[in-house]
Design a protein around this motif. Sequence first.
Motif, PDB file in Angstrom:
ATOM      1  N   ASP A 298      -0.827  -7.330  -1.436  1.00 29.42           N
ATOM      2  CA  ASP A 298      -0.373  -6.390  -0.451  1.00 29.42           C
ATOM      3  C   ASP A 298      -0.508  -6.515   1.313  1.00 29.42           C
ATOM      4  O   ASP A 298      -1.013  -7.717   1.488  1.00 29.42           O
TER       5      ASP A 298
ATOM      6  N   LEU B  32      -7.750   9.843  -7.638  1.00 27.08           N
ATOM      7  CA  LEU B  32      -6.678   8.997  -7.192  1.00 27.08           C
ATOM      8  C   LEU B  32      -7.038   8.523  -5.560  1.00 27.08           C
ATOM      9  O   LEU B  32      -6.686   7.265  -5.417  1.00 27.08           O
ATOM     10  N   GLY B  33      -7.748   9.411  -5.057  1.00 28.47           N
ATOM     11  CA  GLY B  33      -7.964   8.904  -3.542  1.00 28.47           C
ATOM     12  C   GLY B  33      -9.111   7.656  -3.631  1.00 28.47           C
ATOM     13  O   GLY B  33      -9.225   6.985  -2.824  1.00 28.47           O
TER      14      GLY B  33
ATOM     15  N   ARG C 114       2.277   1.847  -3.492  1.00 25.37           N
ATOM     16  CA  ARG C 114       1.068   2.295  -4.536  1.00 25.37           C
ATOM     17  C   ARG C 114       0.773   3.662  -4.138  1.00 25.37           C
ATOM     18  O   ARG C 114       0.531   4.466  -5.099  1.00 25.37           O
ATOM     19  N   LEU C 115       0.637   4.022  -2.960  1.00 27.46           N
ATOM     20  CA  LEU C 115       0.499   5.399  -2.819  1.00 27.46           C
ATOM     21  C   LEU C 115       1.365   6.190  -2.915  1.00 27.46           C
ATOM     22  O   LEU C 115       1.269   7.495  -3.299  1.00 27.46           O
TER      23      LEU C 115
ATOM     24  N   VAL D  86      -7.199   4.602  -4.247  1.00 27.89           N
ATOM     25  CA  VAL D  86      -6.588   4.154  -3.006  1.00 27.89           C
ATOM     26  C   VAL D  86      -7.419   3.605  -1.933  1.00 27.89           C
ATOM     27  O   VAL D  86      -7.170   2.577  -1.422  1.00 27.89           O
TER      28      VAL D  86
ATOM     29  N   LEU E 225       0.807  -1.260   0.150  1.00 25.03           N
ATOM     30  CA  LEU E 225       0.058   0.259   0.071  1.00 25.03           C
ATOM     31  C   LEU E 225       0.641   1.147   0.125  1.00 25.03           C
ATOM     32  O   LEU E 225       0.560   2.129  -0.546  1.00 25.03           O
ATOM     33  N   GLU E 226       1.976   1.192   0.663  1.00 24.59           N
ATOM     34  CA  GLU E 226       2.615   2.421   0.818  1.00 24.59           C
ATOM     35  C   GLU E 226       3.706   2.622  -0.621  1.00 24.59           C
ATOM     36  O   GLU E 226       3.525   3.820  -1.035  1.00 24.59           O
TER      37      GLU E 226
ATOM     38  N   LEU F 172       1.032   7.134  -6.780  1.00 19.52           N
ATOM     39  CA  LEU F 172       0.000   7.690  -7.026  1.00 19.52           C
ATOM     40  C   LEU F 172       0.489   9.316  -6.622  1.00 19.52           C
ATOM     41  O   LEU F 172      -0.160  10.272  -7.412  1.00 19.52           O
TER      42      LEU F 172
END
Length: 459
Positions: free
Chosen positions: A110, A73-74, A9-10, A77, A6-7, A13
């Motif tokens: 993930d 984008l949010g 991917r964030l 996520v 997740l880190e 983005l």
Amino acid sequence: MRLRSLEGRLTLLLALAALTGALVYIGVTEWPLPQAFAWMQEAMGRHASVFQPSRVDIFVICALVLLPLCWWLGHIVMDPVKRLLRALESAVASYRDGDFSISIALNRRDELGDLIHMHNELGQTLREQRQNLAQRELLLDTVVQNTPVALVLTDAGDRVAYANIAARHLFNEGRTLNGLHFATLIADAPEALRKAIEGTEDALFSVEMDGSEETFHLSQRAFRLQGRPHRLQLFRRMTRELSRQEVAAWKRVIRVVSHELNNSLAPISSLAHSGAELARRGDVQRLPGVFATIGERARHLHGFIDGYARFAKLPAPRIAAIEWKPFLDALALHCRFQLQGNAPSQPGWFDPVQIEQVLINLIKNAHESGSAPEGVTLGLNVVGHELRIEVADRGPGMSEAVLAQALLPFYSTKRSGTGLGLALAREISEAHGGRIALANREDGGLRVTLVLPQSATAS
């Protein structure tokens, strides 16, 4: 940092959002928007009025472009997180209702995927544990329901919360007892049964059942179940067991008495015949020796029978406050021992005659074990409201088989023993409300511990 986390991917983005913001700002301030405005002014003529964006206009244009992008984008996520939270909410609600069959079917690589995997493993473990628990409960219920011991569990209001088949047959002709008031249920029961149940200690009682006397052992315990007080009562039929033990005890008595009688009567009979022959031949000089031996064997037999009589007719103890110095001085006149430590400062609380007899027997046994005289010790300690009297020696101790039977009446490992010494000690200690225990010492020898309750005023 792994790319599929997740880190990671964030981070990608956010980098994309920053790059997009920079490109929008460049497009508005450098190229192509300024060139577009200049081309429009040239096409419309130099004197035409063309919109020229100010700094505020540039900020508004960037915001109008970037806000939808940030929202998109949010959404990218948070969408899997929201879907996982909804799935976990449903799973927790199912667990709360006792349903552990829910699994989450999301295939991710993930941290959310790790969490889903751990959740599914937890559900599998809970399902297996519940299945094993159900099987154990079924086994336990089968055992409890089919045991011949009547089991009754009552709550704080004395209502029956659980009863097995034996209890239903014993108290309610096979009908269920759950929810019934136990005191009302036994209101018409025999008095011995009611008194035993009203007490708080284990008890042995006999009642008339089906035209014969039936003996029961009642064992009862109080405890808290799910935070509420409960009482468990076990009623075990003891008639057959007591009959077997009674027959076995009588057989031991007969064997011991028969052996001792034969050992005494055979010499007496032989000596009587020899005396008669001596008298017939007029050899009267040897008659006194014959009669003396007969008298000695008769006294031994009398002492043997008297020991059994005293064991059978043991009086109730006369408990009183006993000062230690005169008691120990009197005991020292009968046997030798080493006092371990000092005597308690407060008086003892027991029958001095009976306890003195017990200690004489125990100290005598300690000397007969082969221990050195200085290895025979007597210890006195007060622990709470209990007096602990310990007689120890440095002999060979006892085997496990002998320890298990040493306190039984008529059991003895000595050729001339009656098997009543330790049994009498047990009888006297229990008459005082105490107990006796035998144990081998780690560094060699035997320790006999006599525990006697002490009066609150004495202690």
